[in-house]
Design a protein around this motif. Structure first.
Motif, short mmCIF file in Angstrom:
data_model
loop_
_atom_site.label_atom_id
_atom_site.label_comp_id
_atom_site.label_asym_id
_atom_site.label_seq_id
_atom_site.Cartn_x
_atom_site.Cartn_y
_atom_site.Cartn_z
N LEU A 74 113.67 72.40 -2.71
CA LEU A 74 113.99 71.38 -1.70
C LEU A 74 115.47 71.35 -1.32
N LYS A 75 116.29 72.03 -2.13
CA LYS A 75 117.74 72.03 -1.82
C LYS A 75 118.03 72.67 -0.46
N SER A 76 117.16 73.57 -0.03
CA SER A 76 117.41 74.25 1.24
C SER A 76 116.90 73.43 2.43
N ASN A 77 116.26 72.29 2.15
CA ASN A 77 115.74 71.42 3.23
C ASN A 77 116.84 70.43 3.64
N ASP A 78 117.22 70.45 4.93
CA ASP A 78 118.34 69.63 5.40
C ASP A 78 118.09 68.14 5.33
N ASP A 79 116.82 67.74 5.20
CA ASP A 79 116.51 66.30 5.15
C ASP A 79 116.85 65.68 3.80
N TYR A 80 117.01 66.52 2.77
CA TYR A 80 117.17 65.99 1.42
C TYR A 80 118.49 66.43 0.80
N LEU A 81 118.98 65.56 -0.08
CA LEU A 81 120.06 65.98 -0.97
C LEU A 81 119.45 66.01 -2.37
N VAL A 82 119.47 67.17 -2.99
CA VAL A 82 118.92 67.32 -4.34
C VAL A 82 120.10 67.59 -5.26
N THR A 83 120.41 66.64 -6.11
CA THR A 83 121.59 66.81 -6.96
C THR A 83 121.37 66.10 -8.30
N ASP A 84 122.34 66.23 -9.20
CA ASP A 84 122.18 65.65 -10.53
C ASP A 84 122.62 64.19 -10.54
N LEU A 85 122.15 63.45 -11.53
CA LEU A 85 122.40 62.00 -11.57
C LEU A 85 123.87 61.67 -11.80
N ARG A 86 124.58 62.50 -12.56
CA ARG A 86 126.01 62.23 -12.78
C ARG A 86 126.75 62.20 -11.44
N SER A 87 126.49 63.21 -10.59
CA SER A 87 127.16 63.27 -9.28
C SER A 87 126.79 62.05 -8.44
N ILE A 88 125.51 61.67 -8.49
CA ILE A 88 125.06 60.51 -7.71
C ILE A 88 125.81 59.26 -8.15
N ALA A 89 125.95 59.08 -9.46
CA ALA A 89 126.58 57.87 -9.99
C ALA A 89 128.09 57.87 -9.74
N VAL A 90 128.75 58.98 -10.06
CA VAL A 90 130.22 59.03 -9.96
C VAL A 90 130.67 58.97 -8.50
N GLN A 91 129.92 59.65 -7.62
CA GLN A 91 130.31 59.68 -6.20
C GLN A 91 129.73 58.51 -5.40
N GLY A 92 128.90 57.68 -6.06
CA GLY A 92 128.30 56.54 -5.36
C GLY A 92 127.44 56.96 -4.19
N LEU A 93 126.55 57.95 -4.41
CA LEU A 93 125.76 58.50 -3.31
C LEU A 93 124.57 57.63 -2.93
N VAL A 94 124.16 56.72 -3.85
CA VAL A 94 123.08 55.77 -3.52
C VAL A 94 123.56 54.36 -3.90
N ASP A 95 122.87 53.35 -3.41
CA ASP A 95 123.19 51.97 -3.79
C ASP A 95 123.12 51.85 -5.32
N ALA A 96 124.13 51.20 -5.92
CA ALA A 96 124.22 51.11 -7.39
C ALA A 96 123.01 50.42 -8.01
N GLU A 97 122.28 49.63 -7.22
CA GLU A 97 121.07 48.97 -7.72
C GLU A 97 120.04 49.98 -8.21
N HIS A 98 120.05 51.18 -7.64
CA HIS A 98 119.05 52.19 -8.01
C HIS A 98 119.37 52.88 -9.34
N LEU A 99 120.62 52.84 -9.76
CA LEU A 99 121.02 53.68 -10.91
C LEU A 99 120.24 53.37 -12.20
N PRO A 100 120.09 52.06 -12.58
CA PRO A 100 119.32 51.82 -13.81
C PRO A 100 117.86 52.26 -13.71
N LEU A 101 117.31 52.19 -12.51
CA LEU A 101 115.90 52.57 -12.33
C LEU A 101 115.73 54.09 -12.36
N ILE A 102 116.67 54.79 -11.74
CA ILE A 102 116.61 56.26 -11.80
C ILE A 102 116.83 56.70 -13.25
#
Ligand code: ZN
Length: 316
Positions: free
Chosen positions: A103-131
């Protein structure tokens, strides 16, 4: 004594303050679970091993998928019921790690690791405990397909919260591994170390797994002695943090250092040394003259260090 520094508002600790109602009593109820999954507003996080799939957006990405969207992505692994938010169900969908990488090659999605998501704030912080919850349980499923007692294949039950062995009747539950993470303090100095894995400028708290038969306080004293040669006395619990890499619970403590001479265990650490409060303050504010830093606010180490700088913790 210098005045208490102004470090600004306290940031949120990553992966904590989950708003989910886990509703564990619903897990054995297959009919209720089918109903919840059929709710039009039900949603899921899609996770393939270490990869989290999100929908690209601005300014934030969206990590939530409808049940149909999740299935369409090829989510054929285990499903875990995370709980209810306002009566609406949320799930974690397991994807084969190879499917996530595709899915990484699909432009509609960002597929990455959770550390990057958390440190870079890529999603609303409310999602982090659930992910974090979903990632830890799905990882456990990937590694526990067979009974550790008799070796037979196991079956998922309890909406993803248990695996049963039909052969020997053993029941298996997801594990959390406790890790002690501590800031040793000697009056106006604290002990920080560097792992060879860190960015070259970063210094942090020492940490290590708590072993079977060991109290948290004893693990704090043992790890500090083993890694830096420092003997500690009093240990005070501070705060904890789920750390889904893959399934730890960080237990943050402050410890009273009784000795000063550091002996670094080079197998564990690249270096360790004492830091003054003024120096650590400049690191927290990103104003250190040599560019040294503490870990980011997403990590409990940042909060352990900051609480000491702000004079919330004293042993004298
Ligand atoms: Zn068995």
């Amino acid at each position: 004594m210098s005045p208490r520094p102004d470090l600004g508002p306290k940031p949120r600790l990553g992966y904590t303050q989950s708003r989910i109602e886990r509703a564990a009593e619903l897990r054995p109820d297959a009919a209720a679970m089918a109903q919840l999954m059929a709710q039009p507003a039900a949603s899921a996080y899609v996770i393939g091993g270490d990869w989290i799939v999100t929908k690209k957006g601005a300014p934030l990405n969206d990590p939530l998928f409808t049940m149909d969207e999740a299935r369409a992505l090829g989510a054929t692994g285990e499903t875990v019921f995370l709980g209810l938010l306002g009566g609406v169900a949320r799930f974690g969908f397991g994807l084969a790690p190879t499917a996530a990488e595709t899915l990484k090659s699909n432009d509609d999605y960002l597929v990455t690791d959770l550390r990057s998501i958390a440190v870079q704030g890529l999603v609303d912080a409310e999602h982090l405990p659930l992910i974090a919850e979903a990632k830890a349980v799905l990882h456990w499923h990937l590694r526990h397909r067979f009974c550790s007692n008799c070796g037979a294949p196991t079956q998922v039950t309890q909406a993803g919260w248990k695996r049963d062995c039909a052969s020997c009747k053993a029941e298996h539950f997801p594990r959390t591994d406790p890790v002690a993470i501590m800031l040793a303090i000697a009056r106006d100095q604290c002990l920080l170390g560097r792992s060879p894995r860190f960015l070259p400028t970063m210094w942090s708290c020492l940490a290590g797994f708590i072993e079977p038969g060991e109290a948290i306080e004893d693990a704090v004293r043992r790890e500090t002695r083993e890694e830096a040669g420092i003997t500690c006395g009093r240990v005070v619990y501070f705060q904890s943090q789920p750390w889904p890499f893959p399934s730890s619970l960080m237990i943050g403590c402050h410890a009273e250092a009784l000795t000063r001479e550091i002996v670094v265990d080079r197998a564990e650490l690249e270096d360790a040394r004492w830091f003054s409060k003024a120096e650590v303050e400049s690191m927290l504010l990103r104003r250190h003259l040599q560019g040294l830093t503490t870990p980011p606010p997403v990590a409990i180490a940042h909060h352990l260090i900051r609480a000491w700088v702000e004079d919330e913790i004293r042993f004298d």
